[in-house]
Design an enzyme around this catalytic site. Structure first.
Site, PDB file in Angstrom:
ATOM      1  N   ARG A 122       7.541  -2.495   2.647  1.00 11.94           N
ATOM      2  CA  ARG A 122       6.798  -1.277   2.944  1.00 11.94           C
ATOM      3  C   ARG A 122       6.566  -1.150   4.451  1.00 11.94           C
ATOM      4  O   ARG A 122       6.633  -2.127   5.200  1.00 11.94           O
ATOM      5  CB  ARG A 122       5.444  -1.270   2.227  1.00 11.94           C
ATOM      6  CG  ARG A 122       5.527  -1.269   0.704  1.00 11.94           C
ATOM      7  CD  ARG A 122       6.074   0.025   0.171  1.00 11.94           C
ATOM      8  NE  ARG A 122       6.087   0.068  -1.290  1.00 11.94           N
ATOM      9  CZ  ARG A 122       7.125  -0.253  -2.044  1.00 11.94           C
ATOM     10  NH1 ARG A 122       8.248  -0.677  -1.461  1.00 11.94           N
ATOM     11  NH2 ARG A 122       7.068  -0.154  -3.360  1.00 11.94           N
ATOM     12  N   TYR A 155     -11.675   6.359   5.182  1.00 12.86           N
ATOM     13  CA  TYR A 155     -11.042   5.338   6.024  1.00 12.86           C
ATOM     14  C   TYR A 155     -10.257   5.959   7.185  1.00 12.86           C
ATOM     15  O   TYR A 155     -10.600   5.769   8.367  1.00 12.86           O
ATOM     16  CB  TYR A 155     -10.144   4.461   5.157  1.00 12.86           C
ATOM     17  CG  TYR A 155      -9.321   3.438   5.901  1.00 12.86           C
ATOM     18  CD1 TYR A 155      -9.880   2.659   6.922  1.00 12.86           C
ATOM     19  CD2 TYR A 155      -7.993   3.232   5.576  1.00 12.86           C
ATOM     20  CE1 TYR A 155      -9.127   1.715   7.596  1.00 12.86           C
ATOM     21  CE2 TYR A 155      -7.227   2.281   6.231  1.00 12.86           C
ATOM     22  CZ  TYR A 155      -7.797   1.528   7.243  1.00 12.86           C
ATOM     23  OH  TYR A 155      -7.045   0.596   7.900  1.00 12.86           O
ATOM     24  N   TYR A 170      -0.327  11.965  -8.074  1.00 15.31           N
ATOM     25  CA  TYR A 170      -0.883  12.009  -6.720  1.00 15.31           C
ATOM     26  C   TYR A 170       0.112  12.637  -5.751  1.00 15.31           C
ATOM     27  O   TYR A 170      -0.214  13.586  -5.016  1.00 15.31           O
ATOM     28  CB  TYR A 170      -1.263  10.598  -6.268  1.00 15.31           C
ATOM     29  CG  TYR A 170      -1.496  10.479  -4.789  1.00 15.31           C
ATOM     30  CD1 TYR A 170      -2.520  11.189  -4.166  1.00 15.31           C
ATOM     31  CD2 TYR A 170      -0.681   9.657  -4.000  1.00 15.31           C
ATOM     32  CE1 TYR A 170      -2.727  11.097  -2.796  1.00 15.31           C
ATOM     33  CE2 TYR A 170      -0.892   9.549  -2.636  1.00 15.31           C
ATOM     34  CZ  TYR A 170      -1.909  10.269  -2.045  1.00 15.31           C
ATOM     35  OH  TYR A 170      -2.115  10.173  -0.684  1.00 15.31           O
TER      36      TYR A 170
END
Length: 329
Positions: free
Chosen positions: A220, A11, A140
């Protein structure tokens, strides 16, 4: 001289390739197509293979005159990383080690790294600054931090200069309408909302509405994917001009709550978009917003597509034209 883009069929990587093409760069792309798509690559020379394959990387570096690398290739699902940490260490950390070793072997001394603000964990400050504590709360984020530290030591030992770019939520689609966001599984809020608008999901889940925010939902930072791509290109320019290694946050500096994102998507799409309040997810901080003052000052980066209506509008146009995503080959 060429720029090597790892994960360039993904992406954000594909948008970076598009940005490089727009200014006439020679581009080499490496992607194993685990999550990337051939149709997302608008130009350049694509090599399909894995960074952990030394012979494959010898072919890539041997056949091309590469002077800089932009490194996107990584697994990036937080939930999966907690269930299968070995996969993330092997692909993200070991894959980066293999890449850095080949860069050193072929005397390629510049790398721009697609990092994450997940390296910070629970924020000390809002907005988050680059010198804030790094204490990831998931595998992650931990692997991305390990990759950054590895680059630091390769710089010290071999002079491979790096720029690490930390950011949260990319959204939107390219102005050409040719590339957009297509993950499997999809975990990002904006495409999940738009899938609901298309009738592909019954509702969008809102995980918690009792946070200490204005409307009770998490806040966010959202950045248009093309603005992120521009930052990676500017970071290449910094390294080519002799700049030292550095870490930069990328953000709009303005947070949007989950409810705000859904409401703006309803306005943009003209669709109802049912939403359902569900229990909080473990480990979700109330507010995550990054300060990008340093990137603005030192890289000359300034996001130009920072209206959420425009970000969602570009994504909606792509999803309407590609309701099932890219052709699956």
């Amino acid at each position: 001289m060429a720029v090597l883009v790892t994960g360039g069929a993904g992406y954000i990587g594909s948008h970076a390739v598009a940005a490089l093409l727009e200014r006439g760069e020679e581009i080499v792309i490496v992607d194993n197509l685990q999550q990337g798509h051939r149709d997302a690559v608008l130009g350049g020379k694509l090599y399909v293979g894995d960074l952990r394959d030394g012979e494959f990387l010898d072919t890539v570096f041997g056949e091309n005159s590469i002077d800089a690398v932009i490194h996107f290739a990584a697994n990036s699902l937080v939930g999966e990383s907690m269930k299968d940490p070995g996969k993330y260490y092997h692909n993200n950390v070991y894959g980066t080690l293999c890449l850095l070793e080949k860069m050193n072997q072929y005397e390629v001394k510049r790398i721009v790294f697609s990092s994450t603000a997940a390296t910070y964990g629970e924020p000390e400050n809002v907005p988050i600054h680059e010198n804030d504590r790094t204490l990831p709360t998931n595998t992650y984020g931990e692997t991305k931090l390990a990759m950054e530290k590895m680059m630091k030591w390769f710089d010290a030992a071999s002079g491979i200069k790096y720029v690490s770019l930390r950011y949260f939520n990319a959204a939107g689609a390219h102005a050409s309408g040719k590339i957009g966001e297509d993950h499997n599984p999809e975990t990002h809020l904006v495409p999940l909302i738009l899938q609901t608008a298309l009738g592909q999901r019954s509702h969008i889940s809102v995980f918690g509405d009792d946070y200490p925010t204005e409307d009770g939902t998490c806040v966010r930072d959202y950045i248009h994917v093309s603005d992120l791509a521009d930052a990676h290109v500017l970071a290449v320019d910094r390294l080519r001009s002799g700049g030292d290694s550095a870490i930069y946050n990328l953000g709009n500096g303005t947070g949007f709550s989950v409810k705000q994102v859904i409401d703006i998507a309803r306005q943009v799409t003209g669709r109802e978009i049912p939403a359902a309040i569900e229990a909080r997810r473990a480990g979700d901080p109330a507010v995550l917003v990054a300060s990008s003052d340093r990137a603005r000052t030192e890289l000359g980066w300034s996001p130009s597509r920072n209206k959420l209506e425009d970000i969602i509008g570009s994504a909606w146009a792509w999803h309407q034209a590609n309701p099932t995503g890219y052709n699956k080959q």
